[in-house]
Design a protein around this motif. Structure first.
Motif, PDB file in Angstrom:
ATOM      1  N   GLU A 127       0.883  -1.161   0.218  1.00 41.89           N
ATOM      2  CA  GLU A 127      -0.110  -0.057  -0.152  1.00 41.89           C
ATOM      3  C   GLU A 127       0.717   1.316  -0.348  1.00 41.89           C
ATOM      4  O   GLU A 127       0.480   2.425  -0.394  1.00 41.89           O
ATOM      5  N   GLN A 128       1.531   0.961   0.424  1.00 41.26           N
ATOM      6  CA  GLN A 128       3.427   2.280   0.283  1.00 41.26           C
ATOM      7  C   GLN A 128       3.248   2.696  -0.562  1.00 41.26           C
ATOM      8  O   GLN A 128       3.479   3.942  -0.951  1.00 41.26           O
ATOM      9  N   GLN A 129       3.312   1.835  -1.787  1.00 39.40           N
ATOM     10  CA  GLN A 129       3.636   2.631  -3.435  1.00 39.40           C
ATOM     11  C   GLN A 129       1.980   1.995  -4.180  1.00 39.40           C
ATOM     12  O   GLN A 129       2.202   1.690  -5.211  1.00 39.40           O
ATOM     13  N   ALA A 130       1.545   2.818  -2.988  1.00 42.70           N
ATOM     14  CA  ALA A 130       0.095   2.921  -4.282  1.00 42.70           C
ATOM     15  C   ALA A 130      -0.602   3.198  -5.612  1.00 42.70           C
ATOM     16  O   ALA A 130      -0.897   3.352  -6.495  1.00 42.70           O
ATOM     17  N   GLY A 131       0.789   4.437  -6.410  1.00 43.01           N
ATOM     18  CA  GLY A 131       0.868   4.906  -7.223  1.00 43.01           C
ATOM     19  C   GLY A 131       0.850   3.911  -8.414  1.00 43.01           C
ATOM     20  O   GLY A 131       0.853   4.242 -10.078  1.00 43.01           O
TER      21      GLY A 131
ATOM     22  N   GLY B 279      -5.146  -6.820   2.803  1.00 43.45           N
ATOM     23  CA  GLY B 279      -5.967  -7.367   3.474  1.00 43.45           C
ATOM     24  C   GLY B 279      -5.753  -8.694   3.656  1.00 43.45           C
ATOM     25  O   GLY B 279      -6.478  -9.684   4.276  1.00 43.45           O
ATOM     26  N   LYS B 280      -4.627  -9.231   2.308  1.00 40.72           N
ATOM     27  CA  LYS B 280      -4.999 -11.034   2.001  1.00 40.72           C
ATOM     28  C   LYS B 280      -3.155 -11.202   2.665  1.00 40.72           C
ATOM     29  O   LYS B 280      -2.134 -10.601   2.474  1.00 40.72           O
TER      30      LYS B 280
ATOM     31  N   VAL C 109      -8.818  -7.094  -6.811  1.00 40.36           N
ATOM     32  CA  VAL C 109     -10.163  -7.311  -5.928  1.00 40.36           C
ATOM     33  C   VAL C 109     -11.197  -6.439  -5.618  1.00 40.36           C
ATOM     34  O   VAL C 109     -12.512  -7.072  -5.698  1.00 40.36           O
ATOM     35  N   ARG C 110     -11.476  -5.012  -6.730  1.00 38.95           N
ATOM     36  CA  ARG C 110     -13.128  -4.054  -6.819  1.00 38.95           C
ATOM     37  C   ARG C 110     -13.908  -5.052  -6.997  1.00 38.95           C
ATOM     38  O   ARG C 110     -14.995  -5.090  -7.942  1.00 38.95           O
ATOM     39  N   ALA C 111     -13.344  -6.008  -8.211  1.00 41.88           N
ATOM     40  CA  ALA C 111     -13.686  -6.916  -9.378  1.00 41.88           C
ATOM     41  C   ALA C 111     -14.731  -7.645  -9.377  1.00 41.88           C
ATOM     42  O   ALA C 111     -15.360  -8.914  -9.856  1.00 41.88           O
ATOM     43  N   GLY C 112     -13.751  -8.372  -8.139  1.00 41.40           N
ATOM     44  CA  GLY C 112     -14.377  -9.563  -7.347  1.00 41.40           C
ATOM     45  C   GLY C 112     -13.588 -10.678  -7.532  1.00 41.40           C
ATOM     46  O   GLY C 112     -14.246 -12.231  -7.304  1.00 41.40           O
TER      47      GLY C 112
END
Length: 147
Positions: free
Chosen positions: A32-36, A68-69, A47-50
């Motif tokens: 997450e620290q390299q979010a871009g 979260g995994k 993940v958002r797409a299921g």
């Protein structure tokens, strides 16, 4: 069957791989620290797409979870089957992962945009694994995944 049939370049082949990929191991995922960076926002999109994403970071030895995994250090350590290994590694760094990928036996391997390694792709294809090179899984998932 000719191993070249496993080198997927047609749109129909890409669509088949995308639609069959419900559980995706992301090799070279960032934190997450390299979010871009694509190596985080592409798996975030999945993940958002299921899609079930399994993080396999190459660096960040202290990280235990991404998105979260729980993270795994090698593909062969992931319990259960993996439909697709999404690879975020420089072309010259892929060779070090080929044996691990073959041992895990995913249905397909996806080298992200800008990533081509013909020798690794051929070795994977000869092992019966479908290979997509130099394409963005997020772009193709948006195109084919939701139909």
């Amino acid at each position: 069957m000719n191993f070249r049939d496993n080198l997927i370049e047609s749109e129909a082949g890409i669509e088949r791989v995308v639609k069959a990929s419900k559980r995706v191991a992301v090799l070279g995922i960032k934190t997450e620290q390299q979010a871009g960076q694509p190596a985080l926002y592409v798996p975030e999109y999945l993940v958002r797409a299921g899609v079930e994403v399994v993080p396999v970071p190459v660096y960040y030895p202290d990280v235990t979870h991404i998105l979260g995994k729980p993270v795994f250090r090698r593909l062969v350590d992931i319990p259960g089957e993996v439909d697709l290994v999404d690879v975020f590694r420089r072309p010259q760094d892929i060779d070090a992962h080929v044996d691990d990928i073959i041992a895990k036996k995913p249905k397909a391997v996806w080298f992200q945009s800008g990533i081509r390694n013909a020798a690794a792709a051929e070795k994977l294809a000869q092992a019966g694994i479908q290979v997509v090179q130099d394409r963005c899984l997020m772009v193709d998932h948006r195109r084919y995944g939701s139909r």
